[in-house]
Scaffold this active site. Structure first.
Site, PDB file in Angstrom:
ATOM      1  N   VAL A  69     -12.395  64.372 -47.981  1.00 39.22           N
ATOM      2  CA  VAL A  69     -13.784  65.039 -48.049  1.00 39.22           C
ATOM      3  C   VAL A  69     -14.608  64.858 -47.035  1.00 39.22           C
ATOM      4  O   VAL A  69     -15.138  65.894 -46.745  1.00 39.22           O
ATOM      5  CB  VAL A  69     -14.281  64.118 -49.349  1.00 39.22           C
ATOM      6  CG1 VAL A  69     -15.811  64.540 -49.422  1.00 39.22           C
ATOM      7  CG2 VAL A  69     -13.534  64.133 -50.474  1.00 39.22           C
ATOM      8  N   CYS A  70     -14.369  63.796 -46.275  1.00 42.94           N
ATOM      9  CA  CYS A  70     -15.338  63.384 -45.021  1.00 42.94           C
ATOM     10  C   CYS A  70     -14.858  64.404 -43.972  1.00 42.94           C
ATOM     11  O   CYS A  70     -15.637  65.166 -43.194  1.00 42.94           O
ATOM     12  CB  CYS A  70     -15.233  62.421 -44.475  1.00 42.94           C
ATOM     13  SG  CYS A  70     -15.714  60.874 -45.728  1.00 42.94           S
TER      14      CYS A  70
END
Length: 242
Positions: A69-70
């Site tokens: 996600v990051c």
């Protein structure tokens, strides 16, 4: 080692070693002065206040490198950097891993999101979670487990204005990616409000009508904005288009 100070200029006499005590943790709220710090980053040791200068800033954080996600978030912020530049906003990421990992992760991000183009803003290395502590990103319970893996609560985003005041705080769960266009929308709203003395309604975007604050009388509003739409005595819309 980080040099940290909440509101004083960074000097040797102002250096302090943080103990992760919840009672001593700064409370970062809208209107707080953003704490200053010096920390290692992908562009060298970075003094946060000097880096921002007279610009706005977006500081956003991640619990670890090589997280899916990051990675998408950092890539999207990098791809939109020109949009932030036009608004006089500087980006700075943070991850709780070391710089060696950052360098390799950036290569992945360039491949995933930037078509091989160079990554274009600094990422802090916060291995000791000291900036995370300073910005109230991590709970006391999380610090009791500080060496046992990623700390999922390091998922905060701050918008900071040129006076170093915190104007927005958002904290995301690890499973939900940020909306970069919402960050831009909020910056547009804050900058428009600061310039014109107005507020903005639901789903407002740049160019839409703004709301006249109730503190401004109808007469003063007409003088300032010309004709405006009065829905209720407390809800009046004005155009910013000339």
């Amino acid at each position: 080692m980080y040099l940290l100070c909440a509101r004083k200029p960074i000097t040797r006499s102002s250096v302090r070693f943080l103990t992760f005590d919840a009672a001593k943790q700064p409370r970062i709220r809208i209107g707080s002065t953003a704490p200053n710090f010096v920390a290692p980053s992908t562009v060298g040791d970075l003094d946060f206040y000097k880096y921002l200068g007279n610009s706005w800033g977006v500081l956003f954080s991640h619990p670890a490198d090589f997280t899916p996600v990051c990675a998408t978030e950092l890539g999207e912020f990098a791809s939109l950097k020109s949009e932030f530049d036009t608004r006089n906003v500087k980006l700075i990421g943070l991850s709780a891993d070391d710089l060696t990992k950052h360098v390799n992760w950036v290569k992945d991000i360039q491949d995933i999101s930037l078509g091989g183009k160079k990554f274009n803003f600094p990422i802090l290395s916060d291995t000791k979670k000291e900036v995370a502590f300073l910005y109230d990103m991590v709970t006391e319970e999380a610090f009791r487990n500080i060496n046992k893996g990623p700390i999922a609560t390091i998922r905060s985003l701050f918008i900071i204005d040129p006076t170093k005041k915190v104007r927005l705080v958002m904290t995301y769960p690890p499973s939900v990616g940020r909306n970069t266009h919402e960050v831009l929308r909020v910056i547009d709203s804050l900058q428009t409000g600061d310039k014109l003395g107005v507020v903005t309604g639901v789903n407002w975007k740049k160019g839409d009508d703004v709301i006249i604050p109730p503190s401004l009388s109808d007469e003063a509003a007409k003088e300032k904005f010309g004709n405006f739409k009065k829905v209720k005595p407390y809800l009046r819309y004005a155009s910013t288009k000339k």
